[in-house]
Design an enzyme around this catalytic site. Structure first.
Site, PDB file in Angstrom:
ATOM      1  N   GLY A  12       1.131   7.229 -13.523  1.00  0.00           N
ATOM      2  CA  GLY A  12       2.315   7.442 -12.686  1.00  0.00           C
ATOM      3  C   GLY A  12       3.443   8.093 -13.453  1.00  0.00           C
ATOM      4  O   GLY A  12       4.619   7.924 -13.109  1.00  0.00           O
ATOM      5  N   ALA A  13       3.101   8.877 -14.474  1.00  0.00           N
ATOM      6  CA  ALA A  13       4.116   9.441 -15.372  1.00  0.00           C
ATOM      7  C   ALA A  13       5.031  10.458 -14.714  1.00  0.00           C
ATOM      8  O   ALA A  13       6.117  10.735 -15.241  1.00  0.00           O
ATOM      9  CB  ALA A  13       3.428  10.081 -16.585  1.00  0.00           C
ATOM     10  N   GLY A  15       6.258  10.133 -11.588  1.00  0.00           N
ATOM     11  CA  GLY A  15       7.138   9.480 -10.621  1.00  0.00           C
ATOM     12  C   GLY A  15       8.500   9.215 -11.238  1.00  0.00           C
ATOM     13  O   GLY A  15       8.735   9.499 -12.417  1.00  0.00           O
ATOM     14  N   GLY A  18       8.220   6.513 -13.941  1.00  0.00           N
ATOM     15  CA  GLY A  18       7.344   7.072 -14.976  1.00  0.00           C
ATOM     16  C   GLY A  18       8.045   8.123 -15.809  1.00  0.00           C
ATOM     17  O   GLY A  18       7.917   8.142 -17.048  1.00  0.00           O
ATOM     18  N   LYS A  44       0.165  20.939 -11.005  1.00  0.00           N
ATOM     19  CA  LYS A  44       1.446  20.767 -10.316  1.00  0.00           C
ATOM     20  C   LYS A  44       2.604  20.938 -11.289  1.00  0.00           C
ATOM     21  O   LYS A  44       2.489  20.618 -12.478  1.00  0.00           O
ATOM     22  CB  LYS A  44       1.511  19.401  -9.638  1.00  0.00           C
ATOM     23  CG  LYS A  44       0.584  19.267  -8.436  1.00  0.00           C
ATOM     24  CD  LYS A  44       0.778  17.930  -7.737  1.00  0.00           C
ATOM     25  CE  LYS A  44      -0.078  17.841  -6.481  1.00  0.00           C
ATOM     26  NZ  LYS A  44       0.078  16.539  -5.790  1.00  0.00           N
ATOM     27  N   LYS A 126       2.265  -7.890  -6.801  1.00  0.00           N
ATOM     28  CA  LYS A 126       2.542  -7.667  -8.220  1.00  0.00           C
ATOM     29  C   LYS A 126       2.295  -8.945  -9.026  1.00  0.00           C
ATOM     30  O   LYS A 126       1.749  -8.897 -10.129  1.00  0.00           O
ATOM     31  CB  LYS A 126       3.981  -7.183  -8.407  1.00  0.00           C
ATOM     32  CG  LYS A 126       4.245  -5.808  -7.825  1.00  0.00           C
ATOM     33  CD  LYS A 126       5.675  -5.345  -8.090  1.00  0.00           C
ATOM     34  CE  LYS A 126       5.893  -3.925  -7.595  1.00  0.00           C
ATOM     35  NZ  LYS A 126       7.231  -3.415  -7.939  1.00  0.00           N
TER      36      LYS A 126
END
Length: 322
Positions: A12-13, A15, A18, A44, A126
């Protein structure tokens, strides 16, 4: 030598959380950083941006086989997950792979507000992942960050964000305190936390200020220069009204009603933060969190008032809601 620095792999770096963590780790100079990127996302712009900063790109998906994920995690010292909300339950495979690969510390996707079981369904997911990590016997650190400063202030009249009305809402009497953190500072704290042996097998709460909701509105009204106009837009929602809204959304007959699902998530968080006061330092400590301000008293605290000056200087302060 650079090769002796611990290697941190982030899922998720690209985001918001991230990216903050990537930036914080790189700025510290103490880590090598890698990102787990799906093959379809490799070209991307967001991926290219982090690649140019020196981040190693490792192709894969958290839903890959345990064998494949173990290969990806080979040589990784710390694994950090900042995946999107609907993938919370799907972290188990890569967590199993982290154990197989000998990862020395796992940080699952938390990075929100602390609280008990049974109040927020999303938070319960979570907490279940935390329990799963502990059952596996993996070294861990659980990190929460309170509420982002970026979504704590009333939006100015010029904002085109669809969340304007939400930003004017005050729940209950507005006097309960809440922990807030500048999203852009999360990574700086994470860099300290994951290098600290004191935080191993503990939960840590990151925070920079602890205003009441009324104080957030007063700061916004004053710093924005739109005091009277924004004050007139305040919307007060009682605890009973919030609970009724939550009950109505949960009673939606269509299980695929996205609007009802979003209403449930938002209402549960507002209930937790503003009515039950779960997002307070007192509560975090009661739940056993280590206080980041006590751990690192040398790190400067960024007050909400200071942040507000930057916030209202933006052309569109509501961008974080998108």
């Amino acid at each position: 030598m650079a090769s002796e620095r611990p290697l941190v792999l982030i899922a998720g770096a690209t985001g918001r959380t991230g990216r903050s963590i990537v930036n914080g780790l790189l700025a510290s100079g103490n880590f090598r950083v890698a990102a787990l990127v799906r093959p379809e996302s490799v070209s991307k712009p967001a991926t290219e941006t982090i690649r140019r900063t020196g981040v190693e790109i490792r192709l894969g998906d958290i839903n890959d086989s345990i064998e494949r994920l173990t290969e990806i995690l080979t040589g990784v010292d710390v694994f950090i997950s900042t995946v999107v909300g609907w993938l919370i339950d799907e972290q188990k495979g890569i967590i199993r792979a982290a154990k197989a690969a000998g990862v020395k510390r796992v940080i699952p996707c938390d990075f929100a507000t602390p609280g008990e079981k049974g109040v927020r369904g999303y938070h319960d997911q979570k907490l279940a992942i935390r329990e799963f990590i502990q059952e596996l016997g993996l070294p861990y650190t659980f990190i929460d960050v309170g509420w982002w400063m970026q979504i704590s202030l009333p939006l100015p009249e010029r904002s085109q964000s669809p969340m304007k009305e939400q930003s004017y809402t005050i729940y209950g009497d507005g006097n309960n305190r809440m922990l807030v953190t500048d999203l852009n500072h999360i990574g700086t704290y994470v860099a300290r936390i994951i290098a600290d042996p004191r935080t191993l097998n503990h939960a840590v709460i990151i925070w920079e200020d602890e205003p009441t909701q009324l104080e957030t509105r007063e700061i916004g009204e004053r710093v924005s220069g739109e005091g009277d106009a924004l004050k007139a837009k305040r919307i007060y929602v009682s605890a009973d009204a919030l609970k009724q809204k939550l009950a109505d959304a949960k009673a939606a007959k269509d299980p695929n009603d996205l609007s009802a699902k979003v209403t449930v998530v938002v209402a549960e968080y507002m209930l937790s933060i503003h009515i039950l006061e779960e997002n307070s330092l007192k509560n975090a400590k009661r739940l056993g969190y280590l206080d980041v301000q006590e751990l690192y008293p040398d790190m400067p605290k960024h007050t909400l008032e200071e942040f507000a000056k930057e916030f209202y200087a933006q052309d569109e302060p509501g961008n974080t809601y998108e």
